[in-house]
Design an enzyme around this catalytic site. Structure first.
Site, PDB file in Angstrom:
ATOM      1  N   GLY A  34     -39.807  53.376  81.223  1.00  0.00           N
ATOM      2  CA  GLY A  34     -40.152  52.545  82.372  1.00  0.00           C
ATOM      3  C   GLY A  34     -39.044  52.449  83.405  1.00  0.00           C
ATOM      4  N   HIS A  40     -38.699  60.501  87.073  1.00  0.00           N
ATOM      5  CA  HIS A  40     -39.925  60.369  86.275  1.00  0.00           C
ATOM      6  C   HIS A  40     -41.116  60.961  87.044  1.00  0.00           C
ATOM      7  CE1 HIS A  40     -37.562  56.719  84.802  1.00  0.00           C
ATOM      8  NE2 HIS A  40     -37.777  57.382  83.686  1.00  0.00           N
ATOM      9  N   GLN A  64     -33.805  53.513  68.962  1.00  0.00           N
ATOM     10  CA  GLN A  64     -32.778  54.453  69.440  1.00  0.00           C
ATOM     11  C   GLN A  64     -31.551  53.747  69.997  1.00  0.00           C
ATOM     12  OE1 GLN A  64     -35.665  56.175  72.223  1.00  0.00           O
ATOM     13  NE2 GLN A  64     -34.172  56.057  73.848  1.00  0.00           N
ATOM     14  N   GLN A 182     -31.396  65.589  74.333  1.00  0.00           N
ATOM     15  CA  GLN A 182     -32.682  65.019  73.903  1.00  0.00           C
ATOM     16  C   GLN A 182     -33.782  66.075  73.991  1.00  0.00           C
ATOM     17  OE1 GLN A 182     -34.218  60.935  74.879  1.00  0.00           O
ATOM     18  NE2 GLN A 182     -35.259  62.001  76.526  1.00  0.00           N
ATOM     19  N   ARG A 216     -30.709  53.356  84.686  1.00  0.00           N
ATOM     20  CA  ARG A 216     -29.515  52.512  84.555  1.00  0.00           C
ATOM     21  C   ARG A 216     -28.694  52.447  85.853  1.00  0.00           C
ATOM     22  NH1 ARG A 216     -29.696  54.778  79.102  1.00  0.00           N
ATOM     23  NH2 ARG A 216     -29.543  53.142  77.518  1.00  0.00           N
TER      24      ARG A 216
HETATM   25  N1  LIG Z   1     -32.957  62.337  87.236  1.00  0.00           N
HETATM   26  C1  LIG Z   1     -33.846  62.806  86.377  1.00  0.00           C
HETATM   27  N2  LIG Z   1     -34.340  64.053  86.544  1.00  0.00           N
HETATM   28  C2  LIG Z   1     -35.234  64.563  85.668  1.00  0.00           C
HETATM   29  N3  LIG Z   1     -35.714  63.894  84.620  1.00  0.00           N
HETATM   30  C3  LIG Z   1     -35.266  62.664  84.401  1.00  0.00           C
HETATM   31  C4  LIG Z   1     -34.310  62.051  85.278  1.00  0.00           C
HETATM   32  N4  LIG Z   1     -34.047  60.805  84.820  1.00  0.00           N
HETATM   33  C5  LIG Z   1     -34.797  60.637  83.711  1.00  0.00           C
HETATM   34  N5  LIG Z   1     -35.528  61.749  83.460  1.00  0.00           N
HETATM   35  C6  LIG Z   1     -36.410  61.974  82.324  1.00  0.00           C
HETATM   36  O1  LIG Z   1     -37.412  60.985  82.280  1.00  0.00           O
HETATM   37  C7  LIG Z   1     -37.779  60.759  80.917  1.00  0.00           C
HETATM   38  C8  LIG Z   1     -37.737  59.295  80.649  1.00  0.00           C
HETATM   39  O2  LIG Z   1     -36.397  58.860  80.775  1.00  0.00           O
HETATM   40  P1  LIG Z   1     -35.970  57.355  80.824  1.00  0.00           P
HETATM   41  O3  LIG Z   1     -37.178  56.501  80.975  1.00  0.00           O
HETATM   42  O4  LIG Z   1     -35.017  57.067  79.733  1.00  0.00           O
HETATM   43  O5  LIG Z   1     -35.223  57.267  82.215  1.00  0.00           O
HETATM   44  P2  LIG Z   1     -33.728  57.456  82.530  1.00  0.00           P
HETATM   45  O6  LIG Z   1     -33.568  57.358  83.985  1.00  0.00           O
HETATM   46  O7  LIG Z   1     -33.246  58.667  81.799  1.00  0.00           O
HETATM   47  O8  LIG Z   1     -33.102  56.182  81.898  1.00  0.00           O
HETATM   48  P3  LIG Z   1     -31.631  55.958  81.448  1.00  0.00           P
HETATM   49  O9  LIG Z   1     -31.046  55.146  82.527  1.00  0.00           O
HETATM   50  O10 LIG Z   1     -31.890  55.271  80.170  1.00  0.00           O
HETATM   51  O11 LIG Z   1     -30.931  57.248  81.247  1.00  0.00           O
HETATM   52  C9  LIG Z   1     -36.788  61.543  80.064  1.00  0.00           C
HETATM   53  O12 LIG Z   1     -37.394  62.763  79.660  1.00  0.00           O
HETATM   54  C10 LIG Z   1     -35.654  61.792  81.024  1.00  0.00           C
HETATM   55  O13 LIG Z   1     -34.905  62.960  80.732  1.00  0.00           O
HETATM   56  C1  LIG Z   2     -37.917  60.111  75.240  1.00  0.00           C
HETATM   57  C2  LIG Z   2     -37.822  58.583  75.258  1.00  0.00           C
HETATM   58  C3  LIG Z   2     -39.003  58.010  76.035  1.00  0.00           C
HETATM   59  C4  LIG Z   2     -37.939  58.105  73.806  1.00  0.00           C
HETATM   60  O1  LIG Z   2     -37.857  56.724  73.725  1.00  0.00           O
HETATM   61  C5  LIG Z   2     -36.479  58.101  75.849  1.00  0.00           C
HETATM   62  O2  LIG Z   2     -35.403  58.488  75.071  1.00  0.00           O
HETATM   63  C6  LIG Z   2     -36.307  58.486  77.285  1.00  0.00           C
HETATM   64  O3  LIG Z   2     -36.937  57.821  78.111  1.00  0.00           O
HETATM   65  O4  LIG Z   2     -35.573  59.449  77.594  1.00  0.00           O
HETATM   66  N1  BAL Z   3     -33.035  58.515  78.736  1.00  0.00           N
HETATM   67  C1  BAL Z   3     -32.308  58.160  77.569  1.00  0.00           C
HETATM   68  C2  BAL Z   3     -32.722  56.896  76.937  1.00  0.00           C
HETATM   69  C3  BAL Z   3     -31.567  56.106  76.409  1.00  0.00           C
HETATM   70  O1  BAL Z   3     -30.444  56.252  76.892  1.00  0.00           O
HETATM   71  O2  BAL Z   3     -31.754  55.289  75.481  1.00  0.00           O
END
Ligand SMILES: Nc1ncnc2c1ncn2[C@@H]1O[C@H](COP(=O)(O)OP(=O)(O)OP(=O)(O)O)[C@@H](O)[C@H]1O
Ligand SMILES: CC(C)(CO)[C@@H](O)C(=O)[O-]
Ligand code: BAL
Length: 305
Positions: A34, A40, A64, A182, A216
């Site tokens: 989310g 996303h 996790q 991941q 984040r």
């Molecule tokens: N900048 C980005 N470019 C491409 N894919 C992304 C990007 N940020 C997140 N994703 C992908 O979106 C999916 C969901 O990720 P998540 O919801 O944890 O968001 P996040 O922005 O990675 O959050 P976090 O701040 O926890 O790293 C994952 O497969 C992640 O690799």
């Molecule tokens: C793949 C995932 C949804 C599993 O909780 C998470 O690690 C993320 O958002 O990257």
């Molecule tokens: N996109 C990674 C999720 C995590 O840091 O927990």
């Protein structure tokens, strides 16, 4: 655009998917935690081109996060997410309040010392006394890089993604290459456990100034956000310098730039793109991976060579 169906219950989600798939309709799943951003949305656009229907899951997985990590401050905005998902046009949003069974017949805390040893890492899920006992470990790929400082992270990710695969039963699932390790862990799990699901890795989406988009990022103070630009800048400089410099020099260049900006390095590694083993010289496709802290926010980023 019509609103997506919002599903909170596992059996409803499975029934929704099965009723479509039995008519030959293909499904794509985009798992997320989310607080959606353009990264996303890029996964979702790619998903829409690959399958007839797209399901987005939103679930912040306690399995996790170690108890010391930022589960409780992880940003969320379900109403905002649903607006974004409506405007991009997805078919269903799976947002369960809980994905794990509760500890009705298993007293985890009673066994904790004997199963893991008191000093071994547990996740926030177990710390809360959950009855969940089954974990998937992708034994080699989960080690190193993020696995060193987040010892329960990949077992939690692999397990929750396997649960999502069993509930949604998609034909294809998409993961961002920002979370490079991941993505590789999931590819390996799917191969090893014979999930009949195609895994697609999607390129990193960046802000105009180069910062990799991440949920984040919202927790960075303006000056920390400015410092964090050192990650992408130094990765890009290292890519340009890759033919002239050794791996040791490239890593030193990145570490120096991030430290001088005020970031605290978790790791800087140059690894084989497939097996994620560190390399001493670049003789195969590699990826430069970084994790660094800015204040209490840990960011990751990488660049493929
Ligand atoms: N900048 C980005 N470019 C491409 N894919 C992304 C990007 N940020 C997140 N994703 C992908 O979106 C999916 C969901 O990720 P998540 O919801 O944890 O968001 P996040 O922005 O990675 O959050 P976090 O701040 O926890 O790293 C994952 O497969 C992640 O690799
Ligand atoms: C793949 C995932 C949804 C599993 O909780 C998470 O690690 C993320 O958002 O990257
Ligand atoms: N996109 C990674 C999720 C995590 O840091 O927990």
């Amino acid at each position: 655009m019509s609103e997506p169906e919002v599903i909170r219950d596992k059996s409803q989600m499975r029934a929704w998917s099965r009723s479509r798939r039995c008519n030959g309709i293909t499904l794509a799943l985009v798992p997320t935690m989310g607080f959606l951003h353009e990264g996303h949305l890029s996964l979702i656009r790619t998903a829409k081109a690959l399958a007839d229907l797209t399901v987005v899951s939103i679930y912040v997985n306690p399995g996790q996060f170690a108890p010391s990590e930022d589960l409780s401050t992880y940003p969320s905005d379900l109403a905002g997410d649903l607006r974004k998902l409506t405007s991009i046009g997805v078919d269903a949003v799976f947002c369960p309040t809980e994905l794990y069974h509760s500890a009705s017949d298993t007293d985890f805390t009673r066994h904790r010392g004997t199963i893991y040893g008191e000093s071994e890492a547990v996740s926030s899920l177990e710390d809360g006394g959950s009855g969940h006992q089954t974990w998937i470990r992708v034994e080699t790929l989960e080690k190193g890089l993020c696995g060193t400082s987040r010892p329960v992270f990949f077992r939690g990710v692999a397990t929750v993604v396997a649960k999502l695969f069993n509930i949604v039963e998609p034909d294809v699932a998409l993961f961002g290459k920002k979370d490079y390790q991941q993505w590789r862990v999931i590819c390996q799990m799917v191969r090893d456990l014979d999930f009949d699901i195609k895994i697609i890795g999607v390129d990193i989406v960046r802000e105009a100034d180069g910062l990799a988009m991440s949920s984040r990022n919202v927790r960075l103070l303006p000056e920390q956000r400015e410092m964090a630009l050192s990650i992408n800048k130094s990765l890009s400089r290292a890519k340009v310098a890759a033919r002239q410099k050794s791996c040791h020099e490239l890593k030193a260049l990145i570490m120096q730039a991030i430290s001088e900006s005020g970031g605290k390095i978790d790791y800087v590694e140059i690894v084989d793109q497939l097996n994620l083993r560190p390399v001493e010289e670049i003789s195969c496709p590699v990826v430069l991976c970084v994790a660094a802290w800015f204040g209490n926010v840990r960011l990751i980023d990488n660049i493929e060579l």
